[in-house]
Scaffold this active site. Structure first.
Site, PDB file in Angstrom:
ATOM      1  N   GLU A   1      -3.308  -4.478  -2.946  1.00 45.17           N
ATOM      2  CA  GLU A   1      -3.864  -5.373  -3.963  1.00 45.17           C
ATOM      3  C   GLU A   1      -3.871  -4.699  -5.331  1.00 45.17           C
ATOM      4  O   GLU A   1      -3.487  -5.281  -6.341  1.00 45.17           O
ATOM      5  CB  GLU A   1      -5.300  -5.780  -3.605  1.00 45.17           C
ATOM      6  CG  GLU A   1      -5.425  -6.637  -2.364  1.00 45.17           C
ATOM      7  CD  GLU A   1      -5.627  -5.831  -1.096  1.00 45.17           C
ATOM      8  OE1 GLU A   1      -5.019  -4.751  -0.959  1.00 45.17           O
ATOM      9  OE2 GLU A   1      -6.391  -6.292  -0.237  1.00 45.17           O
TER      10      GLU A   1
ATOM     11  N   ASN B   1       0.831  -1.213   0.000  1.00 43.04           N
ATOM     12  CA  ASN B   1       0.000   0.000   0.000  1.00 43.04           C
ATOM     13  C   ASN B   1       0.860   1.256   0.000  1.00 43.04           C
ATOM     14  O   ASN B   1       1.931   1.309   0.601  1.00 43.04           O
ATOM     15  CB  ASN B   1      -0.988  -0.011   1.176  1.00 43.04           C
ATOM     16  CG  ASN B   1      -0.363  -0.194   2.531  1.00 43.04           C
ATOM     17  OD1 ASN B   1       0.624  -0.909   2.684  1.00 43.04           O
ATOM     18  ND2 ASN B   1      -0.919   0.438   3.542  1.00 43.04           N
TER      19      ASN B   1
HETATM   20  N1  THU Z   1      -5.225  -1.416   2.741  1.00 48.82           N
HETATM   21  C1  THU Z   1      -4.721  -2.257   1.802  1.00 48.82           C
HETATM   22  O1  THU Z   1      -3.644  -1.990   1.236  1.00 48.82           O
HETATM   23  N2  THU Z   1      -5.394  -3.378   1.500  1.00 48.82           N
HETATM   24  C2  THU Z   1      -6.506  -3.795   2.149  1.00 48.82           C
HETATM   25  O2  THU Z   1      -7.016  -4.865   1.860  1.00 48.82           O
HETATM   26  C3  THU Z   1      -7.132  -2.944   3.179  1.00 48.82           C
HETATM   27  C4  THU Z   1      -6.479  -1.633   3.406  1.00 48.82           C
HETATM   28  C5  THU Z   1      -4.444  -0.234   3.096  1.00 48.82           C
HETATM   29  C6  THU Z   1      -5.020   1.082   2.717  1.00 48.82           C
HETATM   30  C7  THU Z   1      -4.378   2.010   3.740  1.00 48.82           C
HETATM   31  O3  THU Z   1      -3.088   2.370   3.274  1.00 48.82           O
HETATM   32  C8  THU Z   1      -4.212   1.124   4.955  1.00 48.82           C
HETATM   33  O4  THU Z   1      -4.295  -0.208   4.498  1.00 48.82           O
HETATM   34  C9  THU Z   1      -5.240   1.360   6.039  1.00 48.82           C
HETATM   35  O5  THU Z   1      -6.525   1.289   5.544  1.00 48.82           O
END
Ligand code: THU
Length: 154
Positions: free
Chosen positions: A69, A56
């Site tokens: 993802e 992320n």
């Molecule tokens: N996030 C993801 O990368 N994937 C997920 O399945 C849920 C949330 C990230 C987005 C943000 O950077 C952090 O997790 C908190 O929501």
């Protein structure tokens, strides 16, 4: 639709799935998550055997943040156009440190997985850790998003 398997331990997954989970754990190191401190990693297995990872990426303008993802899926299609995604694993680390915690994909990521599955015409298996610390394995992305919106609605 709505089809999944629950496994108590990482070792209960198929060796290939365990390997993909380990790649996802490693990918969390590439997260940029100064706001949430929630480091998410995703690993995709492509039909050519290549594993593409994503993490992320956050931004001070919060809506600009991108989940692990979608970072992985978009990177894969940009670098390997025409490829097929066979399998996807997603995990998270709070503060970037063990233990691995649940990162059940958000709705928009499920929607993106689903459309890739439709486009490529073959299933994407998904592996993730549920909030109760058990591993979930679905045979398709569609299993994660029953009654989804699709281009057939247009
Ligand atoms: N996030 C993801 O990368 N994937 C997920 O399945 C849920 C949330 C990230 C987005 C943000 O950077 C952090 O997790 C908190 O929501």
């Amino acid at each position: 639709m709505g089809n999944f398997t629950i496994l108590d331990h990482l070792e209960d997954l198929h060796p290939g799935d365990q390997q993909l989970v380990q790649a996802a754990v490693k990918a969390t190191a590439n997260a940029y998550a100064p706001y949430s401190q929630f480091h998410v990693g995703t690993a995709l297995l492509l039909d050519n055997g290549v594993i593409v990872t994503g993490a992320n990426q956050e931004n001070a303008a919060y809506p600009s943040c991108m989940c692990a993802e979608r970072v992985a899926i978009y990177a894969a299609t940009a670098q390997y156009p025409g490829m097929t995604i066979r399998k996807l694993a997603v995990v998270a680390l709070r503060g970037g440190v063990a233990p691995v915690v649940s990162a059940a994909s958000c709705g928009p990521c499920r929607q993106v997985m689903l459309e890739f599955e439709h486009r490529q015409g073959s299933p994407i298996e998904v592996v993730f850790l549920a909030p109760d610390n058990r591993w979930v394995k679905t045979p398709t992305a569609a299993s994660l998003l029953p009654f989804a919106f699709s281009k057939d609605n247009l």
